[in-house]
Design a protein around this motif. Structure first.
Motif, short mmCIF file in Angstrom:
data_model
loop_
_atom_site.label_atom_id
_atom_site.label_comp_id
_atom_site.label_asym_id
_atom_site.label_seq_id
_atom_site.Cartn_x
_atom_site.Cartn_y
_atom_site.Cartn_z
N SER A 46 0.82 -1.21 0.00
CA SER A 46 0.00 0.00 0.00
C SER A 46 0.85 1.26 0.00
O SER A 46 0.57 2.23 -0.71
N LEU A 47 1.91 1.25 0.80
CA LEU A 47 2.79 2.42 0.84
C LEU A 47 3.50 2.63 -0.49
O LEU A 47 3.66 3.77 -0.95
N ASP A 48 3.91 1.54 -1.13
CA ASP A 48 4.53 1.65 -2.45
C ASP A 48 3.55 2.23 -3.47
O ASP A 48 3.92 3.10 -4.29
N THR A 49 2.30 1.75 -3.42
CA THR A 49 1.29 2.26 -4.35
C THR A 49 1.01 3.73 -4.11
O THR A 49 0.91 4.53 -5.06
N LEU A 50 0.90 4.11 -2.83
CA LEU A 50 0.69 5.53 -2.51
C LEU A 50 1.83 6.39 -3.03
O LEU A 50 1.61 7.47 -3.58
N ASN A 51 3.05 5.90 -2.88
CA ASN A 51 4.21 6.66 -3.33
C ASN A 51 4.22 6.83 -4.85
O ASN A 51 4.49 7.92 -5.37
N VAL A 52 3.87 5.75 -5.57
CA VAL A 52 3.85 5.82 -7.04
C VAL A 52 2.85 6.86 -7.51
O VAL A 52 3.15 7.70 -8.37
N HIS A 53 1.64 6.83 -6.94
CA HIS A 53 0.60 7.74 -7.40
C HIS A 53 0.84 9.16 -6.90
O HIS A 53 0.44 10.13 -7.55
N LEU A 54 1.49 9.28 -5.76
CA LEU A 54 1.85 10.61 -5.28
C LEU A 54 2.85 11.25 -6.23
O LEU A 54 2.74 12.43 -6.59
N GLN A 55 3.83 10.47 -6.66
CA GLN A 55 4.81 10.98 -7.61
C GLN A 55 4.15 11.33 -8.94
O GLN A 55 4.52 12.32 -9.59
N MET A 73 -5.19 6.44 -4.46
CA MET A 73 -4.62 6.75 -3.15
C MET A 73 -5.68 6.65 -2.06
O MET A 73 -5.42 6.12 -0.97
N GLN A 74 -6.89 7.12 -2.35
CA GLN A 74 -7.98 7.04 -1.37
C GLN A 74 -8.31 5.59 -1.05
O GLN A 74 -8.55 5.22 0.11
N HIS A 75 -8.32 4.75 -2.08
CA HIS A 75 -8.59 3.32 -1.88
C HIS A 75 -7.54 2.68 -0.98
O HIS A 75 -7.87 1.91 -0.07
N GLU A 76 -6.27 3.01 -1.23
CA GLU A 76 -5.20 2.42 -0.42
C GLU A 76 -5.27 2.92 1.02
O GLU A 76 -5.04 2.16 1.97
N ILE A 77 -5.61 4.18 1.21
CA ILE A 77 -5.73 4.73 2.56
C ILE A 77 -6.88 4.05 3.30
O ILE A 77 -6.74 3.67 4.48
N ASN A 78 -8.01 3.85 2.62
CA ASN A 78 -9.14 3.15 3.23
C ASN A 78 -8.76 1.72 3.61
O ASN A 78 -9.14 1.22 4.68
N SER A 79 -8.03 1.05 2.72
CA SER A 79 -7.61 -0.33 3.00
C SER A 79 -6.69 -0.39 4.21
O SER A 79 -6.80 -1.29 5.05
N LEU A 80 -5.77 0.56 4.30
CA LEU A 80 -4.86 0.60 5.44
C LEU A 80 -5.62 0.87 6.74
O LEU A 80 -5.34 0.25 7.77
N CYS A 81 -6.60 1.76 6.69
CA CYS A 81 -7.41 2.04 7.89
C CYS A 81 -8.17 0.80 8.34
O CYS A 81 -8.22 0.49 9.54
N ASP A 82 -8.76 0.07 7.39
CA ASP A 82 -9.48 -1.16 7.73
C ASP A 82 -8.52 -2.20 8.31
O ASP A 82 -8.86 -2.90 9.28
N LEU A 83 -7.35 -2.30 7.72
CA LEU A 83 -6.37 -3.28 8.19
C LEU A 83 -5.92 -2.96 9.61
O LEU A 83 -5.81 -3.85 10.46
N ILE A 84 -5.67 -1.69 9.88
CA ILE A 84 -5.25 -1.28 11.23
C ILE A 84 -6.37 -1.54 12.23
O ILE A 84 -6.13 -2.04 13.35
N ALA A 85 -7.62 -1.24 11.86
CA ALA A 85 -8.74 -1.47 12.75
C ALA A 85 -8.90 -2.96 13.06
O ALA A 85 -9.13 -3.36 14.22
N ASP A 86 -8.77 -3.80 12.03
CA ASP A 86 -8.87 -5.25 12.24
C ASP A 86 -7.76 -5.76 13.13
O ASP A 86 -7.97 -6.61 14.00
N THR A 87 -6.55 -5.23 12.94
CA THR A 87 -5.41 -5.65 13.74
C THR A 87 -5.60 -5.27 15.20
O THR A 87 -5.32 -6.07 16.11
N MET A 88 -6.09 -4.08 15.45
CA MET A 88 -6.32 -3.64 16.82
C MET A 88 -7.40 -4.49 17.50
O MET A 88 -7.26 -4.88 18.67
N LEU A 89 -8.47 -4.81 16.77
CA LEU A 89 -9.52 -5.65 17.34
C LEU A 89 -8.99 -7.05 17.62
O LEU A 89 -9.31 -7.65 18.67
N LEU A 90 -8.18 -7.58 16.71
CA LEU A 90 -7.60 -8.90 16.92
C LEU A 90 -6.75 -8.94 18.18
O LEU A 90 -6.83 -9.88 18.98
N GLN A 91 -5.94 -7.91 18.38
CA GLN A 91 -5.11 -7.86 19.57
C GLN A 91 -5.95 -7.74 20.85
O GLN A 91 -5.61 -8.32 21.88
#
Length: 238
Positions: A46-55, A73-91
């Protein structure tokens, strides 16, 4: 004199218990490693994709479709937010910090609620969900919010990642001292993408904290079935 032999008799049992706990800890560690490795790869992509499109935005000419790069970029940011939320709930689930409300739960209304919009899509697309639910399901001992989250996630994944012409089947039946739910689909993750350990383990933990069990089966025809077994309310105390 028999009392003198008691410590010697309990020693093998203690050793066996320690060995069992060691095996369980090793399995838990392996699962955690899989989650961390998956997170590292997915966040990195996701970070690589964000960097490519930012450039691309930085270098874009006035007539170029800059909104395309923003949408990616918005799609990747949303995916990262969902992933972080799932990870926090799992922990939180792993640490026992989620309030699990086990109570007699009538599953039929819940199943109707999570499938109603899928059986009659508003966008005009053909319905692909097939329901095979016993008419008289006994109440399960379960947490409604956690169970609904698992079913919603699995059905959404099955419909999203299976081929357009491939149906998804939701079944529910009474088996001995359990209510068994099963979802069969072609896929529950993108084809060829194994980096969904977080979501898979999150589904399992949401059921396991309710004293339930989750199993996965791969069929010879390529379909996959996720089976959820929940205890009957009449067989357990909340």
């Amino acid at each position: 004199m028999p009392q003198a032999h008691a410590p010697a008799q309990t020693q093998p049992n203690t050793l066996q218990q320690l060995q069992l706990e060691s095996v369980q800890l090793k399995k838990h560690l392996a699962a955690q490693k899989a989650v961390i490795a998956s997170l590292e790869r997915r966040v990195g992509r996701s970070l690589d994709t964000l960097n490519v499109h930012l450039q691309s935005l930085v270098n874009v000419r006035q007539e170029a479709p800059w909104y395309y790069h923003l949408s990616i970029m918005q799609h990747e940011i949303n995916s990262l937010c969902d992933l972080i939320a799932d990870t926090m709930l799992l922990q939180k689930l792993e640490a026992g910090r989620v309030d699990v409300k086990l109570e007699p739960l009538t599953l039929t209304p819940l199943l109707v609620g999570v499938t109603r919009h899928l059986l009659d899509p508003k966008d005009g697309s053909p319905a692909r969900l097939i329901c095979d639910i016993d008419a008289a399901l006994p109440p399960a001992l379960a947490d409604q919010e956690l169970t609904e989250a698992v079913l919603t996630d699995l059905l959404a994944r099955g419909l999203k990642y299976s081929d357009v012409g491939s149906p998804v089947i939701l079944g529910a039946a009474h088996r001995a001292d359990r209510v068994v739910l099963h979802i069969t689909a072609q896929r529950f993750a993108p084809a060829g993408d194994r980096d969904f350990a977080t979501e898979i383990i999150l589904c399992c933990r949401r059921i396991e904290v309710q004293r339930g069990h989750v199993t996965c089966q791969q069929h010879v025809d390529g379909l996959q079935t996720v089976t959820i077994a929940l205890p009957l309310a009449s067989c357990c105390d909340a």
